[in-house]
Write an enzyme that holds these catalytic residues in place. Structure first.
Site, PDB file in Angstrom:
ATOM      1  N   GLY A  57       0.811  -0.906  -0.002  1.00 10.67           N
ATOM      2  CA  GLY A  57       0.050  -0.020  -0.001  1.00 10.67           C
ATOM      3  C   GLY A  57       0.881   1.352   0.092  1.00 10.67           C
ATOM      4  CG  HIS A  58       3.409   2.173   3.606  1.00  8.81           C
ATOM      5  ND1 HIS A  58       3.146   1.066   4.268  1.00  8.81           N
ATOM      6  CD2 HIS A  58       2.783   3.146   4.332  1.00  8.81           C
ATOM      7  CE1 HIS A  58       2.576   1.288   5.444  1.00  8.81           C
ATOM      8  NE2 HIS A  58       2.405   2.608   5.387  1.00  8.81           N
ATOM      9  CD  GLN A  95      -0.728   8.955  13.605  1.00 10.19           C
ATOM     10  OE1 GLN A  95      -0.217  10.054  13.215  1.00 10.19           O
ATOM     11  NE2 GLN A  95      -1.344   8.257  12.818  1.00 10.19           N
ATOM     12  CD  GLN A 139      -4.384   9.460   8.059  1.00  9.71           C
ATOM     13  OE1 GLN A 139      -4.088   9.082   9.132  1.00  9.71           O
ATOM     14  NE2 GLN A 139      -3.638   8.966   6.938  1.00  9.71           N
ATOM     15  CB  SER A 165      -3.460  -2.841   7.742  1.00  6.25           C
ATOM     16  OG  SER A 165      -3.014  -1.995   8.960  1.00  6.25           O
ATOM     17  NE  ARG A 203      -2.323  -0.082  14.900  1.00  2.00           N
ATOM     18  CZ  ARG A 203      -2.626   1.171  14.378  1.00  2.00           C
ATOM     19  NH1 ARG A 203      -3.044   1.670  13.366  1.00  2.00           N
ATOM     20  NH2 ARG A 203      -2.086   2.038  15.244  1.00  2.00           N
TER      21      ARG A 203
HETATM   22  O1  PAF Z   1      -1.307   7.183   7.909  1.00  2.00           O
HETATM   23  C1  PAF Z   1      -0.272   7.517   8.212  1.00  2.00           C
HETATM   24  O2  PAF Z   1       0.492   6.633   8.023  1.00  2.00           O
HETATM   25  C2  PAF Z   1      -0.295   8.450   9.430  1.00  2.00           C
HETATM   26  O3  PAF Z   1      -1.537   8.808   9.902  1.00  2.00           O
HETATM   27  C3  PAF Z   1       0.281   9.709   8.951  1.00  2.00           C
HETATM   28  C4  PAF Z   1      -0.629  10.349   7.913  1.00  2.00           C
HETATM   29  C5  PAF Z   1       1.836   9.478   8.399  1.00  2.00           C
HETATM   30  C6  PAF Z   1       0.456  10.812  10.052  1.00  2.00           C
HETATM   31  O4  PAF Z   1       1.169  10.184  10.938  1.00  2.00           O
END
Ligand code: PAF
Length: 283
Positions: A36-37, A61, A153, A185, A187
């Site tokens: 995903g990243h 967060q 988000q 994810s 996680r």
């Molecule tokens: O989606 C994320 O990985 C985080 O919430 C982010 C946008 C990098 C902020 O820490």
């Protein structure tokens, strides 16, 4: 590829990039990269002359009972992956660089920031908004790529850029899934094989919800939410269901009727992992 840990270095490098009239793409992350990243990074590399990735696990967060301490961190491996997909600059600051003194300013959210994750993870979206505002202030004018898996988000970050007139153009990107539908994810690595198999229930429930909306003329906002919730709680590996709802995709409020641009969202705890997923449907 350059790896920088200081804000001044990043600003200096990006000033040079802009001097040569190159466009900047930016992918904010907390590391622990999966496909995903990498898909966000590839898109940024394809659409911009220069791509920056930030890698920072943002304590703001996470609430005290969440997984900040055990959140997966592997900077060396992450950097290798960035290099492979053509990232130009990684910004990986230490906590002291980002928070040199106790913060006086933090974000407060209303409206779409107060529902869903806002309700079940108090302070989470405020923590995201605060760090993203700071990161946008460091990176400056850019296209900023966010995954749609964290739909709320994405909505909050769009509002942040608009409300504060920040020079980032926010680009939402498709969710990347495993072949069986599970949204990728960081996680997911907390799941045992049995929990991993059952975790697909989130996506199955959302797809069932979309089917009901599209095919069943009797379906209502309430009946679709109930049908999705029933499926999720019936799955043995689900510890708790936070929500399974149909909302307007922009306001994140339940619509009076099943019409317009809708988003189905679910959040549940599977083992020790809190998982979220969503699907869109336009009528
Ligand atoms: O989606 C994320 O990985 C985080 O919430 C982010 C946008 C990098 C902020 O820490």
């Amino acid at each position: 590829m350059i790896v920088a840990t200081s804000i001044d270095t990043v600003r200096g490098l990006l000033a040079q990039v802009r001097c040569s009239r190159q466009t900047v793409g930016y992918v904010p992350t907390m590391g622990a990269f999966h496909e995903g990243h990498l898909s966000l990074m590839r898109r940024s590399v394809a659409e911009n002359d220069f791509t920056v990735v930030s890698n920072f696990v943002n304590s703001l967060q996470f609430s005290p009972d969440e997984d900040f301490e055990r959140y997966p961190r592997n900077l060396a491996e992450d950097n290798q992956l960035c290099e492979q997909v053509g990232v130009d600059l990684v910004f990986a600051p230490a906590a002291e660089e980002m928070f040199p003194s106790p913060a006086v300013i933090s974000m407060q959210l209303s409206g779409l920031g107060e529902v869903l994750e806002g309700k079940y993870r108090p302070g989470h979206l405020e923590g995201v908004a605060t760090i993203v505002a700071k990161l946008f202030a460091i990176i400056g004018d850019c296209r900023a790529y966010f995954g749609e898996k964290d739909w709320q988000q994405l909505c909050v970050v769009r509002s942040l850029a608009q409300d504060l007139s920040l020079p980032a153009k926010v680009v939402g990107c498709d969710i990347v899934r495993e072949p069986d539908g599970l949204a990728l994810s960081s996680r997911n690595r907390y799941l045992t094989p049995e929990q991993r198999a059952g975790a697909t229930v989130l996506n199955r429930a959302l797809r069932h919800g979309v089917d009901l909306i599209v095919k069943n003329t009797e379906a209502t906002v309430k009946s679709v939410s109930e049908a999705m919730s029933e499926l999720i709680v019936a799955e043995a590996v689900v510890e708790t269901l936070d929500y399974a709802v149909v909302v307007n995709s922009q306001t994140l409020l339940p619509p009076s009727k099943l019409e317009g641009d809708l988003r189905l969202l679910a959040a549940a705890k599977v083992g020790t992992a809190r998982l979220i997923d969503n699907l869109g449907v336009k009528l």
